[in-house]
Motif scaffolding. Structure first.
Motif, short mmCIF file in Angstrom:
data_model
loop_
_atom_site.label_atom_id
_atom_site.label_comp_id
_atom_site.label_asym_id
_atom_site.label_seq_id
_atom_site.Cartn_x
_atom_site.Cartn_y
_atom_site.Cartn_z
N THR A 89 -10.19 -5.95 2.29
CA THR A 89 -10.87 -7.23 2.53
C THR A 89 -10.45 -8.30 1.54
OG1 THR A 89 -12.73 -6.79 1.03
CG2 THR A 89 -12.95 -5.96 3.28
N GLY A 90 -9.38 -8.05 0.82
CA GLY A 90 -9.00 -8.92 -0.31
C GLY A 90 -8.60 -10.33 0.05
N THR A 129 -18.38 1.89 -0.68
CA THR A 129 -18.50 0.46 -0.37
C THR A 129 -19.55 -0.18 -1.28
OG1 THR A 129 -20.20 0.77 1.30
CG2 THR A 129 -17.89 0.80 2.06
N ALA A 154 -15.81 -3.78 1.55
CA ALA A 154 -15.17 -3.86 0.22
C ALA A 154 -15.60 -2.67 -0.62
CB ALA A 154 -15.56 -5.16 -0.48
N GLY A 158 -11.80 -1.68 -5.23
CA GLY A 158 -11.21 -2.97 -4.89
C GLY A 158 -11.89 -4.11 -5.63
N LEU A 159 -13.20 -4.01 -5.77
CA LEU A 159 -13.95 -5.05 -6.51
C LEU A 159 -13.50 -5.09 -7.96
CD1 LEU A 159 -17.48 -4.18 -5.11
CD2 LEU A 159 -16.30 -6.32 -4.68
#
Ligand SMILES: Cc1cc2nc3c(=O)[nH]c(=O)nc-3n(C[C@H](O)[C@H](O)[C@H](O)COP(=O)(O)OP(=O)(O)OC[C@H]3O[C@@H](n4cnc5c(N)ncnc54)[C@H](O)[C@@H]3O)c2cc1C
Length: 559
Positions: A89-90, A129, A154, A158-159
């Motif tokens: 989702t970047g 997530t 996300a 990734g965060l």
């Protein structure tokens, strides 16, 4: 790669074969977790916007840190590049596989350790997530400070890799401020781990901080330890219409003085029109504006009136504008005269009518001195309570002595300060002031064992605070006289040093039983509280499940 909206951006086709590597990877992670079929790979190759399309040699989905390390070693041996992907989702194509690289998807790393409520931290897998992390924290009565619209896809890894900020960055900071530890796999397959979460750990290089924001270039993050914060159930949102960006920035700067400001989002008429058209909404204001600012405040107790009072002062101060809650709630136009022209205000979003109704309700049911809900609110709440629930009866130790020694003003100060601690109790508890120095905390859906550690945290929190007396509130003529009089009843309430007063509480816990009357549960909690006091105060006693009234678990003071 371009970020302009110019259609798909293709990556270079892979120039080398991968069949041998795919076989090796299948042995490492299982055949179903190595994808080579073009149709199966396609969703991993296209990013969330659809503007970036990569080309993967294959997709591999390891299910543990060891498997990630083994996969990395295999790619390293084969000399193949790797692209790391979380929820994809970047928005900027960073997770789209470049030039036939092996795409390592981390969405199977979804482990969750139990929440450590004492440290207010939790360790989770990088593929969990954001939404699942938020749910996990909230089930333990705590809150994770980062939130963003891509929460359902996300991933935590990734965060961290993008150092995401999200909508509450003003209040809690970005991911960098949340991460207290990391585990990661380096490019040669070495696993590094620093998951202790010790706040004062100052040994060696701070590798987690180096990896935060590294976007998969330095290592693959496999597990993350994050800090959690108390839940803030009371919320108010204001939508403010302003002439333009300058006025909005001026308001944001001043809004930082609002109690509990958690979010400030600026948007423009084009954005508003898009949302209105999509959601079929009517215009929030009677006249168009140059810019809109959405402000959100949140706190542990419903203090809407305090918030509005502060807002009014703030708005009057910054531009002579007129804030009218009633006018806004009724959808009326409040035209203020300022140097910048006519401005329009309305309160919308979550505040709307429902918040106002809730707030008026809570006014009637609120204890004026402490801002906690009152006995009346407690009676209402408990009468609607369904099994299971737990009740904690809380008393301030030696409160009469404090009043007698220092006077009622100090007594009130102590009540307010203790109440503010009670209001932030974790574990989903709601605090009520039910008498002079008597409080009750209700925990819906919990049993005694589940709430014990939250109450122990609360007890220690209160014990560790020394409340500073305001000037003129020490009525004693002889400075040592009050100390003797207060401390004479026990060790738990004392004047610690000049101008400071230590306060402690005793707590009794009881839990509901399937067919037991509510009054009986309250009675058991009171009895357990009595036992806590009899056993020396500044402690917790739990009413026994087996033999009514008998205590089975207790805490002892730390000093
Ligand atoms: C609707 C929407 C709203 C958003 N709102 C915000 C916002 O308010 N604030 C904000 O900051 N961002 C926002 N974002 C973007 C945000 O950065 C990403 O949503 C999120 O941080 C990326 O997580 P992900 O798991 O999807 O990572 P991916 O998109 O899969 O990857 C992002 C980058 O991190 C790397 N990476 C992923 N996982 C790992 C890992 N475990 N180890 C090492 N590297 C890894 C990838 O290689 C890539 O470079 C938003 C996105 C969307 C779609």
């Amino acid at each position: 790669m371009t970020t302009e909206n110019a259609g798909p951006v293709p990556f270079r086709q892979a120039a080398w074969g991968t069949a041998a590597l795919a076989d090796r990877l299948r042995k490492l992670v299982g055949p179903t977790h190595v994808l080579v079929d073009a149709d199966l790979i396609a969703p991993y190759e296209t990013d969330w916007t659809g503007r970036f399309i990569g080309m993967a040699a294959c997709v591999v989905r390891p299910g543990s840190t060891d498997e990630v390390a083994a996969v990395v070693r295999a790619c390293h041996d084969a000399g193949l590049p790797m692209t790391v992907q979380g929820g994809n989702t970047g928005l900027v194509g960073g997770a789209a596989p470049a030039s036939g690289s092996v795409l390592i998807s981390l969405t199977r790393l979804i482990g969750r350790e139990p929440v450590d409520v004492i440290e207010a931290q939790v360790t989770v897998g990088a593929g969990l997530t954001l939404e699942a992390l938020q749910r996990h924290a909230s089930a333990a009565g705590l809150h994770f400070g980062v939130d963003l619209a891509a929460r359902s896809a996300a991933t935590v890894g990734g965060l961290v890799a993008t150092n995401a900020g999200g909508v509450n960055v003003l209040r809690f900071g970005s991911m960098r401020q949340q991460v207290t530890g990391l585990e990661a796999v380096l490019a040669d397959g070495t696993v590094i781990s620093r998951l202790g979460g010790l706040a004062k750990d100052n040994t060696g290089y701070d590798l987690p901080q180096l990896l935060i924001g590294s976007e998969g270039t330095l290592a693959i993050i496999t597990r993350v330890r994050v800090r959690l914060v108390p839940q803030l159930p009371a919320r108010a949102v204001a939508l403010v219409a302003l002439p333009g960006t300058g006025a909005a920035l001026e308001l944001v700067a001043a809004a930082r003085a609002l109690p509990g400001l958690t979010a400030a989002e600026l948007f423009y008429p084009a954005g508003l029109e898009l949302v209105r058209e999509y959601a079929q909404l009517s215009a929030p204001f009677t006249a168009p504006a140059g810019a809109y600012l959405l402000l959100e405040c949140a706190g542990p107790v419903d203090d809407l009136l305090g918030l509005l009072e502060a807002s009014e002062t703030l708005l009057l101060e910054i531009s002579g504008m007129f804030w009218s809650l009633l006018a806004a709630c009724l959808g009326l136009e409040a035209g203020g005269v300022s140097g910048q022209g006519t401005l329009y205000f309305a309160v919308s979003g979550l505040i709307l009518a429902s918040s106002i109704v809730e707030s008026s309700y809570s006014l009637a049911y609120r204890d004026e001195l402490t801002s906690l809900h009152s006995r009346r609110a407690f009676n209402d709440a408990i009468s609607g309570m369904k099994h299971p629930y737990a009740v904690a009866a809380v008393d301030i130790d030696h409160f009469k002595s404090i009043n007698d020694t220092y006077g009622h003003d100090t007594g009130d100060q102590v009540l307010r300060l203790v109440a503010s601690r009670l209001a932030s109790v974790t574990g989903g508890g709601n605090a009520y002031r039910v008498g002079g120095e008597e409080f009750t905390i209700l925990f819906p859906g919990r049993n005694s064992e589940e709430v014990f550690q939250h109450l122990e945290l609360l007890r220690m929190n209160i014990e560790s605070c020394s409340f500073r007396l305001r000037r003129g509130e020490d009525r004693r003529k002889n400075p040592r006289e009050g100390e003797r009089r207060v401390a004479g009843r026990g060790q738990t309430t004392k004047r610690a040093n000049s101008g400071a007063l230590s306060v402690t509480v005793s707590i009794g816990i009881a839990e509901s039983r399937p067919r037991a009357a509510i009054e009986r549960v309250i009675e058991l909690a009171d009895k357990a509280l009595y036992n806590a006091k009899q056993s020396g105060r500044n402690r917790i006693e739990v009413a026994s499940r087996e033999r009514k009234g008998r205590t089975t678990q207790n805490s002892t003071p730390t000093s």
